[in-house]
Design a protein around this motif. Structure first.
Motif, PDB file in Angstrom:
ATOM      1  N   UNK A 127     -27.163 -31.724 112.371  1.00 11.26           N
ATOM      2  CA  UNK A 127     -28.258 -30.801 111.921  1.00 11.26           C
ATOM      3  C   UNK A 127     -27.608 -29.446 111.402  1.00 11.26           C
ATOM      4  N   UNK A 154     -26.118 -26.678 109.919  1.00 14.47           N
ATOM      5  CA  UNK A 154     -25.146 -26.579 108.683  1.00 14.47           C
ATOM      6  C   UNK A 154     -24.002 -25.784 108.759  1.00 14.47           C
ATOM      7  N   UNK A 188     -21.887 -26.582 110.704  1.00  6.13           N
ATOM      8  CA  UNK A 188     -20.583 -27.602 110.773  1.00  6.13           C
ATOM      9  C   UNK A 188     -20.126 -28.006 109.419  1.00  6.13           C
ATOM     10  N   UNK A 189     -20.820 -27.828 108.385  1.00  5.20           N
ATOM     11  CA  UNK A 189     -20.204 -28.140 107.013  1.00  5.20           C
ATOM     12  C   UNK A 189     -19.127 -27.222 106.775  1.00  5.20           C
ATOM     13  N   UNK A 212     -15.065 -28.401 106.015  1.00  3.48           N
ATOM     14  CA  UNK A 212     -14.416 -27.812 104.971  1.00  3.48           C
ATOM     15  C   UNK A 212     -13.036 -27.265 105.162  1.00  3.48           C
ATOM     16  N   UNK A 252     -30.417 -21.590 113.247  1.00  2.00           N
ATOM     17  CA  UNK A 252     -31.616 -22.881 113.208  1.00  2.00           C
ATOM     18  C   UNK A 252     -32.726 -22.358 114.053  1.00  2.00           C
ATOM     19  N   UNK A 259     -34.695 -19.588 112.356  1.00  2.00           N
ATOM     20  CA  UNK A 259     -35.629 -20.265 111.014  1.00  2.00           C
ATOM     21  C   UNK A 259     -36.880 -20.477 111.609  1.00  2.00           C
ATOM     22  N   UNK A 312     -25.912 -21.288 105.288  1.00  2.00           N
ATOM     23  CA  UNK A 312     -26.598 -21.146 103.776  1.00  2.00           C
ATOM     24  C   UNK A 312     -28.214 -20.511 103.559  1.00  2.00           C
ATOM     25  N   UNK A 313     -28.654 -20.995 104.624  1.00  5.18           N
ATOM     26  CA  UNK A 313     -30.134 -21.005 104.577  1.00  5.18           C
ATOM     27  C   UNK A 313     -30.573 -19.511 104.802  1.00  5.18           C
ATOM     28  N   UNK A 331     -29.382 -17.099 103.138  1.00  8.66           N
ATOM     29  CA  UNK A 331     -29.465 -16.535 101.908  1.00  8.66           C
ATOM     30  C   UNK A 331     -30.592 -16.501 100.961  1.00  8.66           C
ATOM     31  N   UNK A 332     -31.579 -17.755 101.704  1.00  6.88           N
ATOM     32  CA  UNK A 332     -32.763 -17.797 100.858  1.00  6.88           C
ATOM     33  C   UNK A 332     -33.563 -16.702 100.932  1.00  6.88           C
ATOM     34  N   UNK A 333     -34.369 -16.485  99.836  1.00  5.44           N
ATOM     35  CA  UNK A 333     -35.173 -15.172  99.942  1.00  5.44           C
ATOM     36  C   UNK A 333     -36.126 -15.358 101.071  1.00  5.44           C
ATOM     37  N   UNK A 334     -37.006 -16.474 101.029  1.00  7.60           N
ATOM     38  CA  UNK A 334     -38.253 -16.668 101.947  1.00  7.60           C
ATOM     39  C   UNK A 334     -37.446 -16.367 103.430  1.00  7.60           C
ATOM     40  N   UNK A 335     -36.276 -16.531 103.781  1.00  6.53           N
ATOM     41  CA  UNK A 335     -35.698 -16.381 104.966  1.00  6.53           C
ATOM     42  C   UNK A 335     -35.082 -14.833 105.097  1.00  6.53           C
TER      43      UNK A 335
END
Lengths: 343, 343
Positions: free
Chosen positions: B77, B79, B81-82, B86, B257, B260, B286-287, B289-293
């Motif tokens: 779940x 993110x 860990x992505x 890498x 997480x 959010x 990454x989430x 950075x989304x404007x809604x967050x």
DNA sequence: CGTTCTATGTGCATCGTTCTACAAACCTGT
DNA sequence: ACAGGTTTGTAGAACGATGCACATAGAACG
């Protein structure tokens, strides 16, 4: 390398000695093979239990099966894959099989590396999610190792099984839903990939979108914008689309991940969703449910896809040679992002 | 199982015959071992290339190394860990090593299964992320296989290496930032776990939070609410917190997480962020950075953590026996969710 | 020209399983 | 009691690498 675990390993031989039987007998018990009496089986089981025996996977790989299934993901980003994995694991619950994941990192080179790595490691089978590979290569791969593919439409393939949702139908549902809510100018934001015609999930969704638009008499509004998978590229595409002259009233995004970026761009541009813009995603991932997103999406039940793919794969490993192609019927989950708007 | 690849496999023996040398010689070339002349090495290399030889991992596992590193994640779940992955892959870029992932699915049973599966499969080493396991068990595990742990503070452990960000400092940064922006009543939303004192990342963040609150003279506002990891539980906790009498002005969430979900609940309750509530997360996924967050968060650079852990693990596999404990300095990334508010 | 040393290459036991071929023991039915 | 069949157990050869112990060929030296 530092010396570890010298002779203290419990092997099949240790168990055999402890139970007072032959190595072959223990092996038979392990494999549930024919030719073992009840009492012997029990005695061996008890010894295994007592000694805490665990089969050595590498040794098994030399001769028989490794009881390991490889799952190849295009990337870990997409939360949809979590659902698939939980389905796969559920199917494997009471079996000897274990899964190991490999990440394709989107790049083609990495994808090939992961595949090679899995073959080298003698995986009994592979669940390949969203392959970026032409059919001949898939056939070649399937000749080397039993394989099930998720998210790739090749209903005539014989060498491997496929598990999909009906992407064409899913896209149709989206358009119908939006049309019903009063939207007319509906654009689609899709994935920019070297297209392997018809097979790709995105292609199917595009076809469904086009067909449904035509059926609704909205041919003049058909518009498919392609973009790469990176946030930056998606944002750029969305921004351009939303600033363009024939600005769409609604955007259908090929996957939720993209839809979230679109919501973000709309937000930045001071547009209200819904109101100034309708947005629909695909996959119904957990993020859709968050109130700040409230994203309408198509549920294709990753759980079911994962479960079926594992089931089919094991059947194939056990010897089935005819192909099966499983298709799930998708279903639309309406949320705020596609609310009807008075115009 | 259907019969596949009978005698057509290219083994070390095939290569040896083709190159006109002994099997041992080929093995030496493979392992870069001492005692091969330049010409012989070249001849063998050429044959391997020509025949498309690939070492059989299972066979290697019987005797030497498998060149496979296991990475254990608590769940897919998150993110965050992505980023770690890498980094790990970047470190392994030009080596013979490959990674394979196992998912702990949060549940303890599954975690143990994954560990066992990896040991059975003779992984050369394990990168264990966010282990839920008491130190003695970790020591026992490290005795069986070289191991590096990410996100678990045990700076005195000798049996394994650790890679962390300074969670205490990170939490401090959050509080200082919020205080500076004018917030006073700052609560923390943490993870409900059987606590293995001090070691857990969450504990460190809690301690940092408490200390910073005290230092800011806000002792009376200290409040830590524990919740399980599921969306439902988090939402319930957030809802209760936001409806309570001494409702906090800001909430520090132990990971993005959770933040959010808090944003979602605030949204549902008709609260503005910022304005009615400040929210800060951790991990800078990454989430954020989304404007809604637009979520303020702590960046602990998963890339670096992953890279270092892979580096340390390989060093250990190569023979290092003293422990190293790598710590990254976290850094706050301010976004809209923690904007100053006039009061 | 022996002797000793080093560099290079090889033979083969080994790892922990699987599985074929076979032996032994036990039933049957005459 | 014996041929034939069935059931149950065992021996041992793979599988594809690794790496120790050893053989051999030159080189270096007195």
């Amino acid at each position: 390398m530092a010396p570890r675990q010298k002779s203290d390993r419990v092997t099949i031989k240790t168990v055999a000695e402890d139970a007072g039987v032959s190595v072959s007998a223990v092996s038979k018990v392990l494999r549930d093979a024919y030719g073992v009496s009840g009492p012997l089986r029990e005695r061996v089981r008890a010894s295994m239990e007592k000694l805490g025996y665990r089969p050595h996977a590498a040794a098994r790989g030399m001769r028989g099966q490794t009881y390991t299934l490889g799952v190849i993901l295009p990337d870990i980003h997409n939360p949809f894959f979590t659902d698939i994995m939980s389905g796969v694991n559920a199917a494997l619950e009471r079996t000897q099989y274990q899964t190991l994941l490999g990440i394709g990192q989107s790049s083609l080179g990495a994808q090939q590396e992961v595949i090679d790595a899995m073959i080298d490691r003698q995986m009994d089978g592979i669940i390949f999610i969203g392959p970026r590979m032409p059919p001949p290569e898939l056939d070649a791969l399937a000749a080397k190792v039993p394989m099930t593919i998720i998210a790739n439409h090749s209903p005539t393939a014989q060498a491997y099984d496929t598990v999909n949702n009906d992407d064409f139908l899913g896209a149709t549902l989206v358009v119908q839903h939006l049309v019903h809510a009063g939207y007319r100018n509906i654009a689609m934001l899709s994935l920019d990939l070297p297209p392997i015609e018809q097979l790709q999930v995105t292609t199917q969704r595009e076809l469904g979108y086009r067909q449904a638009m035509e059926d609704a008499g909205l041919r003049q509004y058909i518009k498919v914008v392609m973009s790469e998978q990176t946030p930056r590229a998606i944002q750029a595409a969305a921004r351009q689309l939303l600033r363009s002259r024939g600005r769409p009233e609604a955007i259908f995004c090929w996957t939720d991940f993209v839809a979230l970026e679109v919501l973000s761009v709309a937000h930045e541009l001071g547009m209200k969703v819904p109101g100034d813009l309708g947005v629909v995603g695909y996959d119904n991932t957990t993020y859709c449910d968050l109130a700040q997103n409230a994203l309408t999406s198509i549920d294709q039940s990753g759980q079911v896809l994962g479960l079926q793919s594992a089931r089919l794969l094991i059947e194939r490993i056990k010897g089935r040679t005819t192909a099966e192609h499983f298709v799930v019927t998708p279903r639309l989950v309406a949320r705020n992002s596609s609310q009807p708007v008075a115009r």
